[in-house]
Motif scaffolding. Structure first.
Motif, PDB file in Angstrom:
ATOM      1  N   GLU A  38       3.707   1.768  14.848  1.00  0.00           N
ATOM      2  CA  GLU A  38       3.571   0.319  14.840  1.00  0.00           C
ATOM      3  C   GLU A  38       2.107  -0.073  14.933  1.00  0.00           C
ATOM      4  O   GLU A  38       1.305   0.588  15.587  1.00  0.00           O
ATOM      5  CB  GLU A  38       4.366  -0.291  15.988  1.00  0.00           C
ATOM      6  N   GLY A  39       1.769  -1.176  14.264  1.00  0.00           N
ATOM      7  CA  GLY A  39       0.394  -1.649  14.257  1.00  0.00           C
ATOM      8  C   GLY A  39      -0.419  -0.942  13.196  1.00  0.00           C
ATOM      9  O   GLY A  39       0.096  -0.185  12.375  1.00  0.00           O
ATOM     10  N   GLY A  40      -1.702  -1.189  13.210  1.00  0.00           N
ATOM     11  CA  GLY A  40      -2.578  -0.561  12.221  1.00  0.00           C
ATOM     12  C   GLY A  40      -2.454  -1.226  10.863  1.00  0.00           C
ATOM     13  O   GLY A  40      -1.466  -1.874  10.542  1.00  0.00           O
ATOM     14  N   ASN A  41      -3.471  -1.087  10.065  1.00  0.00           N
ATOM     15  CA  ASN A  41      -3.501  -1.662   8.720  1.00  0.00           C
ATOM     16  C   ASN A  41      -4.427  -0.793   7.882  1.00  0.00           C
ATOM     17  O   ASN A  41      -5.642  -0.930   7.933  1.00  0.00           O
ATOM     18  CB  ASN A  41      -3.986  -3.110   8.753  1.00  0.00           C
ATOM     19  N   LEU A  42      -3.835   0.121   7.115  1.00  0.00           N
ATOM     20  CA  LEU A  42      -4.626   1.103   6.385  1.00  0.00           C
ATOM     21  C   LEU A  42      -5.148   0.555   5.060  1.00  0.00           C
ATOM     22  O   LEU A  42      -4.680  -0.458   4.556  1.00  0.00           O
ATOM     23  CB  LEU A  42      -3.778   2.352   6.115  1.00  0.00           C
ATOM     24  N   GLU A  85      -2.080   8.619  15.713  1.00  0.00           N
ATOM     25  CA  GLU A  85      -2.055   7.283  16.309  1.00  0.00           C
ATOM     26  C   GLU A  85      -3.471   6.714  16.395  1.00  0.00           C
ATOM     27  O   GLU A  85      -3.691   5.537  16.091  1.00  0.00           O
ATOM     28  CB  GLU A  85      -1.441   7.339  17.705  1.00  0.00           C
ATOM     29  N   ASP A  86      -4.411   7.536  16.821  1.00  0.00           N
ATOM     30  CA  ASP A  86      -5.798   7.076  16.937  1.00  0.00           C
ATOM     31  C   ASP A  86      -6.383   6.753  15.563  1.00  0.00           C
ATOM     32  O   ASP A  86      -7.037   5.723  15.375  1.00  0.00           O
ATOM     33  CB  ASP A  86      -6.656   8.132  17.628  1.00  0.00           C
ATOM     34  N   THR A  87      -6.158   7.640  14.591  1.00  0.00           N
ATOM     35  CA  THR A  87      -6.720   7.447  13.261  1.00  0.00           C
ATOM     36  C   THR A  87      -6.161   6.205  12.588  1.00  0.00           C
ATOM     37  O   THR A  87      -6.888   5.440  11.954  1.00  0.00           O
ATOM     38  CB  THR A  87      -6.439   8.680  12.377  1.00  0.00           C
ATOM     39  N   PHE A  88      -4.846   5.989  12.722  1.00  0.00           N
ATOM     40  CA  PHE A  88      -4.183   4.856  12.073  1.00  0.00           C
ATOM     41  C   PHE A  88      -4.281   3.578  12.897  1.00  0.00           C
ATOM     42  O   PHE A  88      -3.781   2.535  12.481  1.00  0.00           O
ATOM     43  CB  PHE A  88      -2.710   5.179  11.835  1.00  0.00           C
ATOM     44  N   HIS A  89      -4.891   3.650  14.089  1.00  0.00           N
ATOM     45  CA  HIS A  89      -5.006   2.487  14.969  1.00  0.00           C
ATOM     46  C   HIS A  89      -3.628   1.898  15.263  1.00  0.00           C
ATOM     47  O   HIS A  89      -3.440   0.680  15.296  1.00  0.00           O
ATOM     48  CB  HIS A  89      -5.919   1.415  14.352  1.00  0.00           C
ATOM     49  N   GLY A  90      -2.665   2.796  15.477  1.00  0.00           N
ATOM     50  CA  GLY A  90      -1.298   2.361  15.743  1.00  0.00           C
ATOM     51  C   GLY A  90      -0.787   2.945  17.046  1.00  0.00           C
ATOM     52  O   GLY A  90      -1.514   3.594  17.796  1.00  0.00           O
ATOM     53  N   ASP A 102       0.810  -1.223   0.000  1.00  0.00           N
ATOM     54  CA  ASP A 102       0.000   0.000   0.000  1.00  0.00           C
ATOM     55  C   ASP A 102       0.848   1.280   0.000  1.00  0.00           C
ATOM     56  O   ASP A 102       0.773   2.102   0.921  1.00  0.00           O
ATOM     57  CB  ASP A 102      -0.950   0.002   1.199  1.00  0.00           C
ATOM     58  N   LEU A 103       1.616   1.447  -1.049  1.00  0.00           N
ATOM     59  CA  LEU A 103       2.443   2.645  -1.200  1.00  0.00           C
ATOM     60  C   LEU A 103       1.623   3.767  -1.836  1.00  0.00           C
ATOM     61  O   LEU A 103       1.066   3.607  -2.920  1.00  0.00           O
ATOM     62  CB  LEU A 103       3.660   2.334  -2.066  1.00  0.00           C
ATOM     63  N   VAL A 104       1.557   4.902  -1.150  1.00  0.00           N
ATOM     64  CA  VAL A 104       0.888   6.102  -1.658  1.00  0.00           C
ATOM     65  C   VAL A 104       1.932   7.202  -1.780  1.00  0.00           C
ATOM     66  O   VAL A 104       2.685   7.459  -0.834  1.00  0.00           O
ATOM     67  CB  VAL A 104      -0.237   6.568  -0.719  1.00  0.00           C
ATOM     68  N   THR A 105       1.983   7.841  -2.926  1.00  0.00           N
ATOM     69  CA  THR A 105       2.894   8.973  -3.123  1.00  0.00           C
ATOM     70  C   THR A 105       2.123  10.137  -3.725  1.00  0.00           C
ATOM     71  O   THR A 105       1.168   9.945  -4.477  1.00  0.00           O
ATOM     72  CB  THR A 105       4.064   8.604  -4.048  1.00  0.00           C
ATOM     73  N   GLY A 106       2.537  11.350  -3.378  1.00  0.00           N
ATOM     74  CA  GLY A 106       1.865  12.533  -3.906  1.00  0.00           C
ATOM     75  C   GLY A 106       2.475  13.786  -3.313  1.00  0.00           C
ATOM     76  O   GLY A 106       3.589  13.756  -2.771  1.00  0.00           O
ATOM     77  N   SER A 107       1.768  14.892  -3.402  1.00  0.00           N
ATOM     78  CA  SER A 107       2.263  16.141  -2.840  1.00  0.00           C
ATOM     79  C   SER A 107       1.103  16.998  -2.372  1.00  0.00           C
ATOM     80  O   SER A 107      -0.035  16.853  -2.832  1.00  0.00           O
ATOM     81  CB  SER A 107       3.098  16.913  -3.871  1.00  0.00           C
ATOM     82  N   ARG A 108       1.415  17.905  -1.458  1.00  0.00           N
ATOM     83  CA  ARG A 108       0.449  18.868  -0.950  1.00  0.00           C
ATOM     84  C   ARG A 108       1.221  20.138  -0.600  1.00  0.00           C
ATOM     85  O   ARG A 108       2.229  20.081   0.120  1.00  0.00           O
ATOM     86  CB  ARG A 108      -0.278  18.322   0.285  1.00  0.00           C
ATOM     87  N   LYS A 109       0.761  21.265  -1.119  1.00  0.00           N
ATOM     88  CA  LYS A 109       1.422  22.543  -0.884  1.00  0.00           C
ATOM     89  C   LYS A 109       2.899  22.495  -1.263  1.00  0.00           C
ATOM     90  O   LYS A 109       3.746  23.074  -0.583  1.00  0.00           O
ATOM     91  CB  LYS A 109       1.248  22.984   0.573  1.00  0.00           C
ATOM     92  N   GLY A 110       3.212  21.740  -2.309  1.00  0.00           N
ATOM     93  CA  GLY A 110       4.585  21.642  -2.774  1.00  0.00           C
ATOM     94  C   GLY A 110       5.451  20.707  -1.959  1.00  0.00           C
ATOM     95  O   GLY A 110       6.660  20.610  -2.194  1.00  0.00           O
ATOM     96  N   ILE A 111       4.864  19.995  -1.024  1.00  0.00           N
ATOM     97  CA  ILE A 111       5.598  19.068  -0.159  1.00  0.00           C
ATOM     98  C   ILE A 111       5.295  17.640  -0.601  1.00  0.00           C
ATOM     99  O   ILE A 111       4.167  17.169  -0.471  1.00  0.00           O
ATOM    100  CB  ILE A 111       5.206  19.269   1.320  1.00  0.00           C
ATOM    101  N   GLU A 112       6.268  16.955  -1.147  1.00  0.00           N
ATOM    102  CA  GLU A 112       6.077  15.587  -1.597  1.00  0.00           C
ATOM    103  C   GLU A 112       6.070  14.645  -0.395  1.00  0.00           C
ATOM    104  O   GLU A 112       6.786  14.872   0.590  1.00  0.00           O
ATOM    105  CB  GLU A 112       7.178  15.189  -2.579  1.00  0.00           C
TER     106      GLU A 112
END
Length: 344
Positions: free
Chosen positions: A294-298, A272-277, A158-168
């Protein structure tokens, strides 16, 4: 890569189902068009697979009951009729194998449903998503800055790549294992694989490098005395609340205070809460910010034993992306404030 877009829904479309609006309420402003995206693009694709899901779920339930039945009959026969323990073992193997055979369709459908949900969301934000990326070379950088341990074999998803506000940025899941050998009293050597890290890795690339290096970890109690590494000193946070949660070490006390604002620290806790990690670690080094949890499974589609077109499936995914964007926005604003005050 272009910045995240926030295009408005097309005019003239049918009103959005109130249940969808309710399920996707409370998201950030630049997510406001997703009720339309879900209703007009994602939901129809999921509904087209609903009959297949129902059939696959029925087969999975049936195989579970039959598999359990085979195992139980074998165990009972072994205990009370045949008096042969091997029969119980064989029956258990057959029962498990039958159950695994019966769930193969629903597992395949879960992978396909994942693509039907994640890919449209990624496109809306002009992101790239690869479910099985092979080796992610940047993992060695996470090791170099000290937020993942050494390993002997690894798997990435599950590799996600992109940018926001010029920040990759990049986000991926890593499972790192270490090979350990032991020798018994008879000189026989055994090899086993031990998980040393399993969780989410995030990396943000900023146009300007950081002045120093700053490491953030969860409070480790006794182990805090080992510090953050050569040349680093313990940093004092602006908010005593977060000093009880995090340990921070830095080579630049001034920069660390600009970066680690109460707003950013709260967003790290929220992540941490959002990612369940848990066991969050973070490092600012060079022009990069690294985060591991650590943990979580997105990016999983959720249970295949409930209707595919539930808007809650996309809600959790959007929460994941929102958490990432919040971190970028907070660091970006902190750096802008620091630049203004330093006169850069």
């Amino acid at each position: 890569m272009s910045d995240v877009n926030s295009s408005n829904p097309d005019k003239g479309q049918e009103p959005v189902d109130p249940k969808i609006l309710q399920a996707l309420s409370g998201l950030p402003e630049d997510f406001s068009h997703f009720p339309n995206v879900f209703q007009n693009e994602i939901r129809p694709a999921l509904l087209a697979r609903e009959d297949e899901r129902i059939a696959a779920a029925a087969r999975a339930r049936q195989s579970r009951y039959i598999g359990i039945g085979i195992a139980l009959m074998g165990i009972l026969a072994s205990l009370f009729l045949l008096r042969m323990p091997i029969v119980a073992f064989v029956a258990a193997i057959i029962g498990v194998a039958y159950w695994l055979w019966g769930v193969r369709d629903i597992r395949r459908l879960a992978g396909e449903a994942k693509a039907l949900i994640v890919q449209p969301v990624a496109r809306e934000f002009d992101l790239d998503f690869v479910a099985e990326p092979g080796t992610v070379e940047s993992i060695y950088q996470y090791h170099d800055v000290g937020i993942v341990p050494g390993w002997d074999r690894a798997k990435y998803e599950d590799l996600v790549t992109g940018s926001r506000k010029g920040i990759e940025f990049e986000l991926f899941e890593a499972h790192l294992e270490e090979r350990r050998r032991s020798t018994d009293s008879k000189g026989r050597t055994q090899t086993r694989w031990v998980t040393v890290f399993r969780g989410q890795c995030l990396r943000f690339h900023f146009p300007k490098q950081f002045y120093g290096r700053t490491l953030v970890t969860r409070d480790a109690g006794f182990f805090n005395r080992f510090g953050g590494g050569k040349g680093m000193q313990r940093a004092m946070l602006e908010d005593p609340k977060f000093e009880k949660i995090f340990e921070v070490y830095t080579t630049d006390q001034v920069e660390s205070r600009y970066l680690l604002t109460p707003d950013l620290m709260q967003k790290l806790v929220d992540m941490e809460d959002t990612f369940h990690g848990g066991r969050l670690k973070c490092c600012f080094s060079g022009g990069e910010m690294y985060i591991t949890l650590e943990g979580g499974n997105l990016f999983e589609p959720g249970s295949m034993f409930r209707p595919l077109d539930s808007a809650n499936r996309i809600r959790e995914l959007l929460n994941d992306f929102a958490a990432v964007f919040h971190i970028i926005d907070s660091v970006h604003s902190g750096r802008q404030r620091a630049a203004r005050e330093r006169g850069d």
